[in-house]
Each structure stands twice: as structure tokens, then as C-alpha cells.
Design a protein around this motif. Structure first.
Motif, PDB file in Angstrom:
ATOM      1  N   PHE A  36       0.749  -0.496  -1.819  1.00 23.73           N
ATOM      2  CA  PHE A  36      -0.361  -0.536  -0.851  1.00 23.73           C
ATOM      3  C   PHE A  36      -1.697  -0.800  -1.574  1.00 23.73           C
ATOM      4  O   PHE A  36      -2.763  -0.669  -0.982  1.00 23.73           O
ATOM      5  CB  PHE A  36      -0.475   0.802  -0.094  1.00 23.73           C
ATOM      6  N   ALA A  37      -1.608  -1.128  -2.872  1.00 19.94           N
ATOM      7  CA  ALA A  37      -2.787  -1.430  -3.696  1.00 19.94           C
ATOM      8  C   ALA A  37      -3.749  -0.255  -3.841  1.00 19.94           C
ATOM      9  O   ALA A  37      -4.966  -0.429  -3.860  1.00 19.94           O
ATOM     10  CB  ALA A  37      -3.514  -2.676  -3.168  1.00 19.94           C
ATOM     11  N   ARG A 104      -9.710   2.952  -2.779  1.00 19.23           N
ATOM     12  CA  ARG A 104      -8.431   3.532  -2.322  1.00 19.23           C
ATOM     13  C   ARG A 104      -7.764   4.081  -3.577  1.00 19.23           C
ATOM     14  O   ARG A 104      -7.366   3.308  -4.441  1.00 19.23           O
ATOM     15  CB  ARG A 104      -7.532   2.466  -1.698  1.00 19.23           C
ATOM     16  N   VAL A 105      -7.673   5.406  -3.669  1.00 19.71           N
ATOM     17  CA  VAL A 105      -7.162   6.002  -4.906  1.00 19.71           C
ATOM     18  C   VAL A 105      -6.059   7.026  -4.599  1.00 19.71           C
ATOM     19  O   VAL A 105      -5.951   7.519  -3.478  1.00 19.71           O
ATOM     20  CB  VAL A 105      -8.281   6.705  -5.708  1.00 19.71           C
ATOM     21  N   PHE A 106      -5.269   7.303  -5.620  1.00 24.95           N
ATOM     22  CA  PHE A 106      -4.309   8.410  -5.488  1.00 24.95           C
ATOM     23  C   PHE A 106      -4.323   9.242  -6.753  1.00 24.95           C
ATOM     24  O   PHE A 106      -4.766   8.793  -7.809  1.00 24.95           O
ATOM     25  CB  PHE A 106      -2.903   7.894  -5.156  1.00 24.95           C
ATOM     26  N   GLN A 146       0.739   5.242   7.672  1.00 25.02           N
ATOM     27  CA  GLN A 146       1.820   4.275   7.413  1.00 25.02           C
ATOM     28  C   GLN A 146       2.397   4.492   6.005  1.00 25.02           C
ATOM     29  O   GLN A 146       3.606   4.417   5.792  1.00 25.02           O
ATOM     30  CB  GLN A 146       1.250   2.857   7.533  1.00 25.02           C
ATOM     31  N   LEU A 147       1.497   4.812   5.072  1.00 33.13           N
ATOM     32  CA  LEU A 147       1.932   5.117   3.704  1.00 33.13           C
ATOM     33  C   LEU A 147       2.908   6.299   3.712  1.00 33.13           C
ATOM     34  O   LEU A 147       3.992   6.230   3.128  1.00 33.13           O
ATOM     35  CB  LEU A 147       0.705   5.549   2.912  1.00 33.13           C
ATOM     36  N   CYS A 148       2.491   7.389   4.380  1.00 38.25           N
ATOM     37  CA  CYS A 148       3.350   8.580   4.426  1.00 38.25           C
ATOM     38  C   CYS A 148       4.691   8.238   5.075  1.00 38.25           C
ATOM     39  O   CYS A 148       5.752   8.631   4.599  1.00 38.25           O
ATOM     40  CB  CYS A 148       2.699   9.703   5.231  1.00 38.25           C
ATOM     41  N   HIS A 149       4.618   7.482   6.157  1.00 38.73           N
ATOM     42  CA  HIS A 149       5.838   7.100   6.881  1.00 38.73           C
ATOM     43  C   HIS A 149       6.787   6.334   5.958  1.00 38.73           C
ATOM     44  O   HIS A 149       8.003   6.555   5.955  1.00 38.73           O
ATOM     45  CB  HIS A 149       5.406   6.247   8.083  1.00 38.73           C
ATOM     46  N   GLN A 150       6.192   5.478   5.136  1.00 40.42           N
ATOM     47  CA  GLN A 150       7.002   4.748   4.149  1.00 40.42           C
ATOM     48  C   GLN A 150       7.639   5.693   3.146  1.00 40.42           C
ATOM     49  O   GLN A 150       8.783   5.500   2.735  1.00 40.42           O
ATOM     50  CB  GLN A 150       6.126   3.757   3.361  1.00 40.42           C
ATOM     51  N   PHE A 151       6.874   6.719   2.728  1.00 39.58           N
ATOM     52  CA  PHE A 151       7.431   7.707   1.783  1.00 39.58           C
ATOM     53  C   PHE A 151       8.718   8.297   2.350  1.00 39.58           C
ATOM     54  O   PHE A 151       9.750   8.343   1.693  1.00 39.58           O
ATOM     55  CB  PHE A 151       6.483   8.897   1.574  1.00 39.58           C
TER      56      PHE A 151
END
Ligand code: HAM
Length: 429
Positions: A36-37, A104-106, A146-151
Motif C-alpha cells: 500500500f506504499a 503514510r507510515v507504519f 482496507q489495509l486491515c481487511h487485507q491483513f
């Protein structure tokens, strides 16, 4: 005899078998974040206490009673981070990475809260979090979800998770609602549970979260947060809900979801599961458009989530029940005598270079071949390599398949990597 020491209560050891599963989860999540960059950021475990009392909020459980706070040697009050958002804002702000930019960071790592420990709830726990800055629209809330859903999909736990969603509105709708809630609850104070009585003065919105059935009953007639949303907050929330529906992410509206940290505005969410007993929330987050300013920066939109890795790994373990976790050793190299030690170590290194995904262990400590093969078997390895005097002299290796076939054959060193990648038990490179 000297008494053996135990771990501090609530501080958990993640032993190798569990750590292997954690690594699989972490690698999966990290790949999705990168796809997701999002970019990684690493921030310290220790921050000035004021960062959390200001950022998370003086009247929250975290700041009131859960922080590990100590005086540094020079007398400064410092705290082991109880969460990652405040430190992330502090770091980006300090390095000039917020103003007039988007980010956008993690991040990932341990967090510390002095809570009552039980399965799934620890005093040192591990989070993977993502934060987005400079993007005020609902599409970035939707992207985080959407990110979480992908996880969950990638880990195969999507059928065990549910998304709860709410909007807390802007700071001004929230304070109007807060006043209305206090007006409603004050005459009923004596009927509230003890915690809620205390919160009525300090943090009344948290009463909505009360676990007491009697308090929840009283709340059924209380003013509704959704009736206090201004037009802009309402529009933001409606757009988010329809976007989520359009991208196929199901959710349940929960008017009483207020979250335990004070910085949220508009969107708040929690991914929950019923598969972990009382430790339902596995990931929580929302929008916090006022936090950067509260911490001394220019007004900047922000949103993010924190995922509890301890809990997600427990869920992952449940779906893995049948499948063995990733094996710790693929190839076990037996050493017939010290004369072959150097040859074997070099051969193992050659294999590691040729097959970087394989885990290759060289036997240590000598002993009979029979005992070495027993060690190879209990290590979980698929292959044992037997390198004796003859093999070393001829540049060959005896390869024994310890799992499916038990078959043993001798191959030239140059052929070895090919053999290990074509037979059963092959590992993806
Ligand atoms: P939080 O809801 O306090 O949010 O924590 C996020 C997740 O961390 C929880 O959903 C839970 O899975 C896990 N967690 C919390 N406490 C414990 C514990 N004692 N033991 C094990 N797991 C725990 C935050 O921390 C926010 N910073 C999230 C966020 C990021 N909001 C916006 N950006």
C-alpha cells in the motif's frame, strides 16, 4: 541453591515456536503495508511523560493508571510508550515531515500498560500501527480499513473478525454532546457503576463503553451521539460508509464506540473477534485531526490504527491448528568427525548462499551418527546431510530424506541445491 528469577508479571516471553508464528504474521502484514506504499518509521520506547498526558489525555485510563513512568537520572519524567500514535506525531513533527505534506507510515514494537494481565492482555504487548497525515478526507479512513481487511484475509482470519464503526464528530459536536450526556446522567448518578460515577466528572463519554449492564440500561434513553454530528462530520461519515460498502468491507455501526484515547475526532473503529474470550478488540483506531496541533504543530489531519499482534497471533494460531507452523530447520548437516568440520561448515555456507530461504543447521558437539540423525529428526529437518571422510574427499554428500521416503543417496556437491529444491519438502525461494 540460589532462587531462580521469574519474569516480571505481565511481561511475556515469546518462545521460539510462538516467535516463528509471530514472524510469519509480521512478514505478511509488513508486505501488505509496503504494497500500500506505507513507509516504516521507528521511534523510541521512552518519551517525555508530557507527550502522553497531553496527547492521549489526562483523564484516560492509560494516563491515569496504566503508564510506566519514572524519573530519569536528571529528574525528567519519562514514560515507556503505552501506544504509538503520540510518538509518531512527535517524531514527524520534530523532523519537519508534517507541515504541508502527506505521510503514510507504519511502525511496530512493544508498548507498555500496567493492566491486569490475562490471556491476550499483557503489560508489555506488541503493536503494528499505521498512521496517515495531511489527508482529511474519508478515503484515507477507508484505505486504512482496507489495509486491515487485507491483513485478515491474508492470514485467513477474516471470518473471525468484525468491524465496528462510529463517528465522534468534530471537537465542537463532541463537547455539545458531552454536555447533554452529563445533563442526562447527573440526576441518575447514584444508579451508575462506580467507574462511571467517577467518569461523569472526568471523562463522561467513556461511560458509553461501560461493561455494567445497569449502566448500559440507563444509557438506552440517553441522548445519541449521532444526533449531535454537524453537517460536515455527518457528510464525512456517510461518505466513508458508502465507500466501505462499495469496496466490499462489511461493518456494524456501534453508537457507543468511543475508544479509550482522547484524541479522536470523527471516525473511530475497532476490529473485534469473539474467538478470544474477553480480549475482543484486535485492532483499533480512527481519525485525530486535532492531535498534531495539540502537540505543538500546525493543524494537520491524521488517522491511523494500532493492531495488537499478541491477539492477532493467537487468532492465527487457531486457524493454523491443523497445519504445522513454519519449520525451524530444513537441512541438518551431520559431522562425522572433527576432520570434516571445516568442509561441512563451508558446504553449509555454500547452500545458504544458493538457497537463501532454507534454514541450514550444522551439528555441534560430536557424537555417533545415529545420535546425530536423531537430533536431525527432532529438529524438524526434511533432509540430513551426512559428510564423512569419503564424501569429503570425493566432493560428494549423502542426503537422507527424513520425512516422506527415508531414502538415502549420494550426490556431487554441485548437484545438492538442485536436489533439495526438487524433492518433497521444497521451500519457496
Ligand atoms: P488501542 O485500542 O489502545 O489503540 O490499542 C490498539 C490494540 O492494541 C488493541 O485493539 C489491542 O488489540 C491491543 N492492545 C491494547 N492493550 C493491550 C494489552 N494490554 N495487551 C495486548 N494487546 C493490547 C491505540 O493504541 C492507538 N494508538 C491506535 C491508533 C493508531 N489510533 C490511531 N492511530
Amino acid at each position: 541453591m540460589v532462587q531462580a528469577l521469574q519474569a516480571v508479571r505481565g511481561m511475556r516471553d515469546v518462545l521460539p515456536e510462538e516467535a516463528r508464528r509471530w514472524r510469519q504474521v509480521e512478514i505478511t502484514l509488513e508486505q501488505i503495508l509496503l504494497s500500500f506504499a506505507y513507509e516504516e518509521i521507528q521511534v523510541p520506547l521512552l518519551e517525555f511523560t508530557e507527550l502522553f498526558s497531553r496527547g492521549v489525555g489526562e483523564a484516560t485510563d492509560i494516563v491515569e493508571k496504566e503508564m510506566y513512568t519514572l524519573a530519569d537520572r536528571d529528574g525528567e519524567s519519562i514514560t515507556l510508550r503505552p501506544e504509538g500514535t503520540a510518538g509518531c506525531v512527535r517524531a514527524l513533527q520534530q523532523h519537519g515531515l508534517l507541515f504541508n505534506q502527506t505521510q503514510r507510515v507504519f511502525y511496530r514494537g512493544p508498548m507498555f500498560r500496567y493492566e491486569r494481565p490475562q490471556k491476550g492482555r499483557y503489560r508489555q504487548f506488541y503493536q503494528i500501527g499505521a498512521e496517515v497525515f495531511g489527508l482529511p478526507g474519508p478515503e484515507s479512513d477507508a484505505e486504512l480499513l482496507q489495509l486491515c481487511h487485507q491483513f485478515w484475509r491474508a492470514l485467513g482470519i477474516d471470518s473471525l473478525t468484525e468491524l465496528e464503526l462510529n463517528s465522534m464528530g468534530s471537537a465542537s459536536c463532541r463537547s455539545a454532546y458531552r454536555a447533554a450526556l452529563v445533563d442526562y446522567l447527573t440526576p441518575l448518578r447514584a444508579q451508575l457503576d462506580e467507574d462511571s460515577q467517577r467518569r461523569l466528572a472526568s471523562n463522561p463519554l467513556r461511560i458509553l463503553d461501560s461493561k455494567s449492564a445497569a449502566t448500559q440500561d440507563l444509557l438506552s434513553q440517553a441522548p445519541q451521539l449521532s444526533d449531535y454530528l454537524d453537517d460536515e462530520s455527518r457528510r464525512h461519515f456517510d461518505e466513508l460508509c458508502s465507500l466501505l460498502t462499495d469496496i466490499g468491507i462489511g461493518f456494524k455501526l456501534n453508537e457507543r464506540l468511543v475508544r479509550g484515547l482522547d484524541y479522536y475526532t470523527n471516525t473511530v473503529f475497532e476490529w473485534t473477534t469473539t474467538a478470544l474470550g474477553s480480549q475482543g478488540p484486535i485492532c483499533g483506531g480512527g481519525r485525530y485531526d486535532g492531535l498534531v496541533e495539540l502537540l505543538g504543530g500546525k493543524p494537520t489531519a491524521g488517522a491511523g490504527f494500532g493492531l495488537g499482534l499478541d491477539r492477532v497471533a493467537l487468532l492465527y494460531e487457531q486457524v493454523l491448528a491443523e497445519e504445522p507452523a513454519d519449520r525451524p530447520v530444513d537441512v541438518y548437516c551431520c559431522v562425522m568427525s572433527s576432520a570434516q568440520q571445516a568442509f561441512t561448515m563451508q558446504l553449509a555456507q555454500r547452500l545458504r548462499d544458493e538457497l537463501p530461504a532454507y534454514r541450514i543447521r550444522v551439528h555441534a558437539g560430536g557424537g555417533k551418527l545415529k545420535n546425530q540423525l536423531r537430533r536431525a529428526d527432532t529438529s524438524g529437518a526434511v533432509w540430513a546431510l551426512i559428510i564423512g571422510e569419503e564424501e569429503a574427499a570425493a566432493g560428494t554428500v549423502s542426503v537422507k530424506n527424513l520425512r516422506q521416503t527415508g531414502e538415502q543417496r549420494t550426490v556431487a556437491v554441485a548437484e545438492l541445491a538442485r536436489l533439495l529444491t526438487t524433492g518433497p519438502g521444497e521451500r519457496q525461494q
